[in-house]
Design a protein around this motif. Structure first.
Motif, PDB file in Angstrom:
ATOM      1  N   ASP A   9      15.143 -10.880  -0.454  1.00 29.13           N
ATOM      2  CA  ASP A   9      14.080 -11.594  -1.151  1.00 29.13           C
ATOM      3  C   ASP A   9      13.552 -10.739  -2.304  1.00 29.13           C
ATOM      4  O   ASP A   9      13.065  -9.628  -2.088  1.00 29.13           O
ATOM      5  CB  ASP A   9      12.960 -11.910  -0.164  1.00 29.13           C
ATOM      6  N   ASN A  10      13.627 -11.248  -3.519  1.00 27.00           N
ATOM      7  CA  ASN A  10      13.179 -10.489  -4.691  1.00 27.00           C
ATOM      8  C   ASN A  10      11.670 -10.304  -4.740  1.00 27.00           C
ATOM      9  O   ASN A  10      11.183  -9.383  -5.399  1.00 27.00           O
ATOM     10  CB  ASN A  10      13.647 -11.174  -5.973  1.00 27.00           C
ATOM     11  N   THR A  11      10.920 -11.139  -4.049  1.00 26.93           N
ATOM     12  CA  THR A  11       9.460 -11.002  -4.081  1.00 26.93           C
ATOM     13  C   THR A  11       8.985  -9.795  -3.281  1.00 26.93           C
ATOM     14  O   THR A  11       7.856  -9.343  -3.464  1.00 26.93           O
ATOM     15  CB  THR A  11       8.778 -12.271  -3.539  1.00 26.93           C
ATOM     16  N   THR A  12       9.815  -9.257  -2.401  1.00 27.64           N
ATOM     17  CA  THR A  12       9.419  -8.082  -1.614  1.00 27.64           C
ATOM     18  C   THR A  12       9.838  -6.770  -2.271  1.00 27.64           C
ATOM     19  O   THR A  12       9.557  -5.704  -1.738  1.00 27.64           O
ATOM     20  CB  THR A  12      10.032  -8.146  -0.205  1.00 27.64           C
ATOM     21  N   MET A  13      10.489  -6.843  -3.421  1.00 28.75           N
ATOM     22  CA  MET A  13      10.941  -5.637  -4.112  1.00 28.75           C
ATOM     23  C   MET A  13       9.755  -4.890  -4.723  1.00 28.75           C
ATOM     24  O   MET A  13       8.873  -5.489  -5.326  1.00 28.75           O
ATOM     25  CB  MET A  13      11.941  -5.999  -5.217  1.00 28.75           C
ATOM     26  N   MET A  14       9.747  -3.569  -4.565  1.00 36.78           N
ATOM     27  CA  MET A  14       8.681  -2.738  -5.134  1.00 36.78           C
ATOM     28  C   MET A  14       8.997  -2.409  -6.587  1.00 36.78           C
ATOM     29  O   MET A  14      10.151  -2.406  -6.991  1.00 36.78           O
ATOM     30  CB  MET A  14       8.552  -1.445  -4.337  1.00 36.78           C
ATOM     31  N   SER A  15       7.964  -2.103  -7.342  1.00 34.44           N
ATOM     32  CA  SER A  15       8.168  -1.760  -8.747  1.00 34.44           C
ATOM     33  C   SER A  15       8.906  -0.430  -8.865  1.00 34.44           C
ATOM     34  O   SER A  15       8.922   0.381  -7.938  1.00 34.44           O
ATOM     35  CB  SER A  15       6.831  -1.682  -9.477  1.00 34.44           C
TER      36      SER A  15
END
Length: 63
Positions: A9-15
């Motif tokens: 899931d790309n929404t859980t990726m950190m900056s």
């Protein structure tokens, strides 16, 4: 095809500035599963590689 192929899931990726940023976040579940499957196979102590397994473009003249 890449449009429909997702592993995480790309929404859980950190900056990228975050200290715990994972550069392989998008494929991490796939890598974890592959590593788990490879660890199930016992490793042989001696591995032998036959010359027929390794492709080569060198020319060999046997006269």
């Amino acid at each position: 095809m890449r449009k429909f192929l997702h592993f995480n899931d790309n929404t859980t990726m950190m900056s990228t500035e975050h200290p715990d940023h994972d550069r392989l976040h998008k494929v991490r579940p796939l890598l974890t599963e592959i590593n788990k499957r490879f660890s199930l196979n016992p490793l042989e102590r001696h591995l032998f590689i036959d010359e027929q397994l390794c492709s080569s473009k060198s020319r060999q003249d046997f006269h």
